[in-house]
Design an enzyme around this catalytic site. Structure first.
Site, short mmCIF file in Angstrom:
data_model
loop_
_atom_site.label_atom_id
_atom_site.label_comp_id
_atom_site.label_asym_id
_atom_site.label_seq_id
_atom_site.Cartn_x
_atom_site.Cartn_y
_atom_site.Cartn_z
N ASP A 169 56.51 51.17 45.40
CA ASP A 169 57.35 51.74 46.46
C ASP A 169 56.56 51.90 47.75
O ASP A 169 56.96 51.42 48.81
CB ASP A 169 57.91 53.10 46.03
CG ASP A 169 58.69 53.01 44.73
OD1 ASP A 169 59.61 52.19 44.67
OD2 ASP A 169 58.37 53.75 43.80
N GLU B 23 56.77 44.64 41.90
CA GLU B 23 57.49 43.95 42.97
C GLU B 23 56.53 43.38 44.02
O GLU B 23 56.54 42.19 44.33
CB GLU B 23 58.48 44.92 43.64
CG GLU B 23 59.19 44.30 44.82
CD GLU B 23 60.46 45.01 45.24
OE1 GLU B 23 61.13 45.63 44.39
OE2 GLU B 23 60.81 44.93 46.44
#
Ligand code: TRH
Length: 378
Positions: free
Chosen positions: A17, A273
């Site tokens: 994040d 990610e």
């Protein structure tokens, strides 16, 4: 043009994040000269990928932007022109009220997680009305295909990667006490979750036909590897050997240095990610360990990416890639010699990677798409 941007980041777990938010914030500040404030609720995690972050500073200026600690009570002056809520983190109520009261409503974007699933282009750009206020936020989905928000890619990234020649690799390695390459050595970087089937792969590397040199940033996986190789404790810099395998634990790197690690290796294991995207820009063959979700919710996402990624591969090569990726993600045959499948086809995998990276390069990057989206609203 709206020039003030607030980006909100809540660190749920791990570093993806903040990894994504930090990259986006720097790009908006440095490539577009916007005034960017990055609100983060966990400066300790942030400091792992950006060591210049002061963990006790409620407000600091770093690399051209303002980093603010998102804490309770939430104190701010006024909302920005563009507000990015990342990964569905909930904005402070006082901030939403201020957005609604503002003379000119800010643009409110909900930046979502990356997925290669078919539905993404249909949902990208859709409005989401607020249940109690008339202000609307817009879903922004990163992605690999037309009709999505694209992928984060700094303007100079690929040029810098291409300039990173063998001398630059030697300098990089020297900085971290990594030895020069042996002529026939195969170099791998390893970043994965604790759940990866390390022992299965370690056995195959120990018995590999070619020497394998594994570079592992400090962390629980590095500790596990050291135990597997018989060390009593993890020592950064020390090289552990077993058969054809050498393992070196290196410090957890600053985020741009991590790119250089990926560029220095022949093959990269990545996860989550952000490192997953960076491995693709590194243009080296790679394996992705997807963030495991409850009840196997991550499998359709892994399959969606694999379908897209292997679409232009021969059936044989694609089948081998599936075996390796499934195995690394925990659905493998314990006895299978998956590594040799890849190793024997390295040239073909590299050629495919060149094609894939070139295809991705044709897309507009995520920050440019965001800026264009906002400009088109005015
Ligand atoms: O840490 P992650 O597992 O993050 C994950 C994913 O984002 C996932 O989608 C999300 O749901 C979950 O977090 C909460 O893996 P990721 O995304 O690769 O982020 C790691 C970041 O750490 C990335 O920005 C690269 C950076 N990094 C360094 O800066 N230095 C290093 O040495 C290494 C290994 C990584």
């Amino acid at each position: 043009m709206r020039k003030n941007w607030d980006i909100f980041c809540s660190v749920v777990d791990n570093l993806g994040d903040i990894g994504v938010c930090w990259r986006l914030a720097r790009q908006l500040a440095n490539e577009y000269q916007f005034e960017v404030r990055l609100w983060v609720d966990d400066l300790t995690s942030f400091a792992r990928i950006a060591p210049e972050i002061k963990q006790d500073a409620p407000k600091q200026y770093v690399q051209g932007l303002e980093v603010c600690l998102w804490q309770q009570p939430f104190v701010f002056d006024a909302p920005a022109d563009v507000v990015i809520e990342t990964f569905a983190c909930e904005l402070p109520k006082a901030y939403i009220s201020a957005m609604v009261r503002h003379v000119r409503w800010p643009f409110w974007i909900n930046l979502e997680y990356l997925s290669a699933e078919d539905w993404v282009p249909d949902y990208h750009g859709l409005p989401s009305p607020h249940p109690s206020f008339s202000i609307v936020k817009t879903f922004f989905f990163p992605g690999f295909v037309q009709g999505t928000g694209g992928l984060l890619r700094e303007k100079n990234l690929l040029a810098e990667r291409d300039k990173f020649d063998s001398q630059a690799i030697r300098n990089f390695c020297h900085c971290y006490g990594i030895p020069g390459r042996q002529p026939d050595e195969f170099r791998i970087s390893l970043f994965c979750y604790d759940s990866a089937p390390l022992d299965l792969f370690v056995n195959q590397w120990i018995n590999s036909a070619t020497p394998v040199f594994l570079l592992v940033p400090q962390g629980t996986v590095a500790d596990k590897l050291c135990v597997l190789l018989g060390a009593r404790q993890t020592e950064i810099g020390r090289i552990l050997k077993s058969g054809q395998l050498s393992v070196q634990v290196i410090p957890f790197l600053e985020q741009t240095e991590y790119d250089r690690l990926l560029w220095s290796c022949d093959f990269n294991f990545v996860r989550g990610e952000d490192s997953f995207i960076r491995a693709q820009w590194a243009n080296r063959p790679f394996v992705w360990q997807i963030y495991p979700q409850q009840e196997g919710a991550h499998w359709p996402k892994l399959n969606a990416f694999l379908n897209l990624y292997t679409a232009k591969m021969t059936a044989q090569l694609a089948a081998e890639l599936y075996v390796l990726w499934y195995s690394w993600n925990g659905k493998g045959d314990e006895d299978a010699s998956v590594w040799s499948l890849i190793f024997n086809n390295l040239i073909a995998f590299q050629q495919h990677q060149n094609l894939w990276t070139r295809q991705l390069q044709c897309q507009t990057d995520l920050a440019s798409n965001l800026v264009r989206f906002i400009r088109n609203q005015i």
